[in-house]
Design a protein around this motif. Structure first.
Motif, PDB file in Angstrom:
ATOM      1  N   UNK A  60     -20.184  14.549 -20.689  1.00 26.04           N
ATOM      2  CA  UNK A  60     -21.420  14.466 -21.468  1.00 26.04           C
ATOM      3  C   UNK A  60     -21.775  13.040 -21.903  1.00 26.04           C
ATOM      4  N   UNK A  61     -20.813  12.199 -22.187  1.00 30.47           N
ATOM      5  CA  UNK A  61     -21.095  10.845 -22.642  1.00 30.47           C
ATOM      6  C   UNK A  61     -21.142   9.801 -21.540  1.00 30.47           C
ATOM      7  N   UNK A  62     -20.914  10.220 -20.299  1.00 31.41           N
ATOM      8  CA  UNK A  62     -20.903   9.262 -19.190  1.00 31.41           C
ATOM      9  C   UNK A  62     -22.315   8.926 -18.741  1.00 31.41           C
ATOM     10  N   UNK A  63     -22.532   7.710 -18.242  1.00 32.63           N
ATOM     11  CA  UNK A  63     -23.858   7.337 -17.750  1.00 32.63           C
ATOM     12  C   UNK A  63     -24.244   8.159 -16.520  1.00 32.63           C
ATOM     13  N   UNK A  64     -25.524   8.482 -16.382  1.00 33.41           N
ATOM     14  CA  UNK A  64     -25.981   9.239 -15.204  1.00 33.41           C
ATOM     15  C   UNK A  64     -25.595   8.585 -13.886  1.00 33.41           C
ATOM     16  N   UNK A  65     -25.571   7.252 -13.829  1.00 35.19           N
ATOM     17  CA  UNK A  65     -25.235   6.596 -12.561  1.00 35.19           C
ATOM     18  C   UNK A  65     -23.790   6.872 -12.146  1.00 35.19           C
ATOM     19  N   UNK A  66     -22.941   7.258 -13.084  1.00 34.77           N
ATOM     20  CA  UNK A  66     -21.557   7.636 -12.763  1.00 34.77           C
ATOM     21  C   UNK A  66     -21.527   9.087 -12.306  1.00 34.77           C
ATOM     22  N   UNK A  67     -22.181   9.961 -13.057  1.00 35.39           N
ATOM     23  CA  UNK A  67     -22.153  11.393 -12.760  1.00 35.39           C
ATOM     24  C   UNK A  67     -22.877  11.719 -11.451  1.00 35.39           C
ATOM     25  N   UNK A  68     -23.957  10.986 -11.144  1.00 33.29           N
ATOM     26  CA  UNK A  68     -24.751  11.285  -9.956  1.00 33.29           C
ATOM     27  C   UNK A  68     -24.531  10.295  -8.820  1.00 33.29           C
ATOM     28  N   UNK A  79     -23.590  13.950  -6.399  1.00 28.87           N
ATOM     29  CA  UNK A  79     -22.910  13.593  -7.635  1.00 28.87           C
ATOM     30  C   UNK A  79     -21.687  14.453  -7.865  1.00 28.87           C
ATOM     31  N   UNK A  80     -21.223  14.431  -9.107  1.00 29.27           N
ATOM     32  CA  UNK A  80     -20.012  15.146  -9.481  1.00 29.27           C
ATOM     33  C   UNK A  80     -20.396  16.436 -10.185  1.00 29.27           C
TER      34      UNK A  80
END
Length: 124
Positions: A36-44, A80-81
């Motif tokens: 939830x706190x990770x930046x979108x560029x990491x998750x996607x 993404x993840x």
């Protein structure tokens, strides 16, 4: 009588209220997600190295199954993840053997009924 070639610009009248969208409220399980706190560029991210923090977060996430069910990455062109796996165009990505997560059991198994399963588990 003369006719001009342009229409007057539309201006909203006082009778038309301005549209205001409510703030995004995540579902309860989304708030509990380890990413939830990770930046979108990491998750996607489509790249293993960039997605590594999200993959590590998924390894111990209490809502991993809810996430995969809601996103249904195998049923669309998800990148993404999600659910402890990295996805590209709706197909799970094979992670290197030395990738240090406990999600290794999910590494190469295609989701039943998905495009990847129909394509023999190949990753494009």
């Amino acid at each position: 009588m003369s006719v001009s070639g342009s229409c007057p610009p539309h201006s909203p009248s006082a009778a038309e209220p301005a549209r205001v969208l409510p703030p995004f409220e995540p579902a309860g399980w989304q708030s509990a997600a380890a990413c939830a706190g990770l930046p979108p560029k990491v998750v996607f991210s489509k790249k293993i190295k960039e997605a590594a923090p999200a993959l590590r977060a998924c390894a111990g996430c209490p809502v991993r199954r809810n996430c995969e069910k809601a996103v249904a990455p195998a049923d669309n062109w998800f990148d993404g993840v999600c659910g402890g796996r990295l996805w590209r165009r709706g197909r799970p990505v094979q992670l290197p053997a030395d990738f240090g997560t406990t999600a290794g059991a999910h590494r190469a198994a295609p989701v039943a009924g998905s495009r990847a399963a129909r394509d023999g588990g190949r990753v494009a």
